[in-house]
Design a protein around this motif. Structure first.
Motif, short mmCIF file in Angstrom:
data_model
loop_
_atom_site.label_atom_id
_atom_site.label_comp_id
_atom_site.label_asym_id
_atom_site.label_seq_id
_atom_site.Cartn_x
_atom_site.Cartn_y
_atom_site.Cartn_z
N PRO A 50 -1.51 3.33 7.72
CA PRO A 50 -1.25 2.63 8.99
C PRO A 50 -0.89 3.62 10.09
O PRO A 50 -0.64 4.81 9.83
CB PRO A 50 -0.07 1.74 8.65
N ALA A 51 -0.81 3.11 11.31
CA ALA A 51 -0.45 3.97 12.44
C ALA A 51 1.05 4.23 12.48
O ALA A 51 1.48 5.28 12.94
CB ALA A 51 -0.90 3.33 13.75
N CYS A 52 1.84 3.26 12.01
CA CYS A 52 3.30 3.38 12.00
C CYS A 52 3.82 2.83 10.68
O CYS A 52 3.15 2.04 10.02
CB CYS A 52 3.93 2.58 13.14
N VAL A 53 5.04 3.22 10.33
CA VAL A 53 5.65 2.67 9.12
C VAL A 53 6.03 1.20 9.34
O VAL A 53 5.83 0.36 8.45
CB VAL A 53 6.89 3.49 8.72
N PHE A 54 6.55 0.88 10.53
CA PHE A 54 6.95 -0.50 10.83
C PHE A 54 5.95 -1.12 11.80
O PHE A 54 5.56 -0.49 12.78
CB PHE A 54 8.35 -0.53 11.46
N GLY A 55 5.53 -2.34 11.52
CA GLY A 55 4.60 -3.01 12.43
C GLY A 55 4.14 -4.33 11.85
O GLY A 55 4.69 -4.83 10.88
N GLY A 56 3.08 -4.88 12.45
CA GLY A 56 2.64 -6.22 12.12
C GLY A 56 1.49 -6.32 11.15
O GLY A 56 0.91 -7.39 10.97
N TRP A 57 1.14 -5.22 10.47
CA TRP A 57 0.06 -5.22 9.50
C TRP A 57 0.67 -5.15 8.11
O TRP A 57 1.71 -4.52 7.91
CB TRP A 57 -0.85 -4.02 9.77
#
Length: 544
Positions: A50-57
């Motif tokens: 993913p692009a970030c560790v925390f997010g909406g995916w």
């Protein structure tokens, strides 16, 4: 426990391991007298970065669940159990939820967990901090306040009796308010600060994220297997996109656990002594939603003809090799509370009926290749899919099979694999770019129907409605279900919504999305959390 894998890690990076035999497995099976050892590094092979560790995916939820604690967790019986919240209650009018927090919890930056911090997180999600958390709460969340250090109230604008269930998803992990306010967006993207069992040590983009144990961990969920700090020292969360390479890396001992086990490797790994875990994700299955705003699928007869032209069940069973479940329901998966079997069973292969429906819709001609025509126009439908992201290799094979089946009735299906970067940049997101949308959405309740079918207006656009059409009657049914308190009555209304979707052929199911793991016999107590099927390494330990 110390493990040296410098040579084998290089092989994963180069993809050389894909040439290794899957049959060369389980050579390191422990003796029956093997006992737990302290420490060690889990090398985990995951399929997507993913692009970030925390997010909406979901790929972010899997990662952030190692680092961030949630308010509540979901146990194997689909019961909400304590995590950062010791207890909770809801007012008689269902509009005020009160959570009592654990005492003595601190984030890894040293700041304390308080009700005010949790209230800040709620507002942060709704302000854009987590797009998925936001769509779950939108239309219901009004405010959150700290009553005192440990007491939080969440105020709603309409009854939402399954609020606690939905908060068990990884999108609702609680972060340090100080970190969110004082660090850069990039810092909070790459290494969010929580109170979880592990801490992000560093991220080698394109290769791995390294998580290290939080030595001071005190706040496991009630359904964890132990208390205190994690048993292992570190997790090397590697990104291995190719499914064959992932499976072979496990057989070769380069990884201890892999995610998304390819169907073709399932029996081989099972016979080799590896622990296999399969979780059917509740929520929306892998399904086909028809664009009913423009193109041939505006006509309900054409949508029904497409559904009757497919033998989805036999195709999924053949390619899925008994691992991937067939799913006929286009609304929610069979693992979702409130599932309608009637909606799932409405369409099966019936080419005579498909032909009659296409004739009635005016698609009476055939071109030189056998495709249906109407007024000189070929019945051409565009079906883009997120290759290697939303749809894995097994799923791509299933779509190719559907393409061949639909051809027999006269549909010319253009399958377009879309790379992850292009898909997330918005390609093929507009109604004039596609006729069918394929995809899934994990959830713990049938409330996902509200996200997928909520009306889209200029004031409140809904980019998650893949039909690109508003269905006020359907939305009314779903919103009635969302606010129904009694669980059995709520599920009955959700079933009614699924049957509306099926009867109007707005979407049809194909297969259930799986979260699968294969685990080395030398690693014990890896389990899947019950909200989305992500791997949990907090309780895991090596034996020798």
């Amino acid at each position: 426990m110390s493990r040296t894998r410098s040579t084998t890690t290089a092989l994963i990076t180069l993809g050389v391991v894909s040439a290794l035999s899957l049959s060369a497995c389980a050579s390191a099976a422990p003796a029956s007298t093997a006992t737990r050892v302290d420490g060690g590094t889990i090398v985990y092979g995951h399929q997507q970065e993913p692009a970030c560790v925390f997010g909406g995916w979901i790929e972010q939820a899997y990662l952030s669940s190692q680092v961030l604690d949630g308010l509540v967790s979901l146990d194997e019986n689909h019961q909400v159990v304590p995590w950062l919240a010791d207890s909770w209650s809801v007012s008689d009018d269902q509009l005020t939820w009160t959570f009592t927090l654990k005492d003595g919890v601190t984030f890894t930056d040293g700041t304390p967990l308080t009700a005010a911090v949790v209230a800040y997180n709620f507002d942060y999600w709704l302000a854009g901090g987590n797009s998925t958390a936001s769509v779950w709460l939108a239309g219901y969340y009004a405010s959150a306040q700290a009553v005192d250090e440990r007491t939080l109230t969440v105020n709603l604008s309409a009854p939402y009796p399954r609020l606690a269930d939905n908060l068990t998803q990884g999108y609702f992990g609680i972060q340090s308010q100080q970190a969110l306010e004082t660090r850069t967006d990039e810092e909070n993207c790459e290494a969010p600060i929580g109170s979880g069992a592990f801490v992000v040590d560093h991220w080698n983009r394109g290769e791995e994220i390294v998580l290290v144990r939080n030595e001071d961990y005190t706040s496991p969920p009630a359904n964890a297997k132990h208390t205190g700090a994690a048993y292992v020292d570190q997790i090397d969360w590697k990104f291995v996109a190719d499914p064959t390479t992932r499976a072979a890396s496990l057989s070769a001992g380069e990884t201890d656990v892999i995610y998304d086990v390819p169907a073709v490797a399932w029996k081989t790994l099972e016979s080799g002594g590896f622990q296999l875990e399969k979780y059917i994700t509740p929520g929306r299955p892998q399904q086909l939603t028809f664009n009913t705003s423009t193109g041939p699928f505006v006509d309900e007869l054409v949508r029904q003809a497409f559904a009757y032209s497919l033998d989805r069940k036999s195709l999924v069973e053949t390619i899925g090799q008994g691992v991937i479940p067939y799913e006929g329901n286009g609304g929610v998966s069979q693992a979702t509370p409130g599932y309608s079997q009637k909606a799932a069973d409405l369409y099966s292969l019936d080419t005579d009926t498909a032909d009659e429906l296409l004739d009635a819709a005016g698609w009476t001609g055939r071109d030189a290749d056998g495709y249906r025509t109407k007024g000189g126009e070929t019945l051409d439908v565009v079906l883009p899919y997120g290759a290697g992201s939303i749809v894995n290799a097994d799923g791509a094979s299933i779509l190719q099979g559907l393409q061949e089946q639909a051809k027999a009735t006269g549909f010319k299906v253009e399958l377009i694999p879309v790379p992850q970067s292009a898909l997330f940049a918005g390609e093929y997101s507009q109604p004039d770019e596609k006729d069918i949308t394929v995809g899934y959405w994990t959830a713990v309740t049938s409330g996902i129907l509200a996200i997928n079918w909520k009306q889209s207006t200029p004031e409140a656009p809904n980019y998650n409605n893949a039909s690109f059409t508003n269905y006020p009657e359907l939305e009314s049914i779903i919103l009635e279900a969302n606010s129904t308190v009694d669980t059995d009555a709520q599920n009955a209304v959700y079933e009614k919504a699924q049957e509306y979707i099926a009867e109007h052929a707005l979407a049809i199911g194909v297969y259930d999305r799986l979260s699968t793991l294969a685990v080395s016999p030398t690693l014990k107590d890896v389990w899947q959390e019950n909200a989305q099927g992500g791997p949990i390494f907090y309780d895991a330990y090596f034996v020798e």
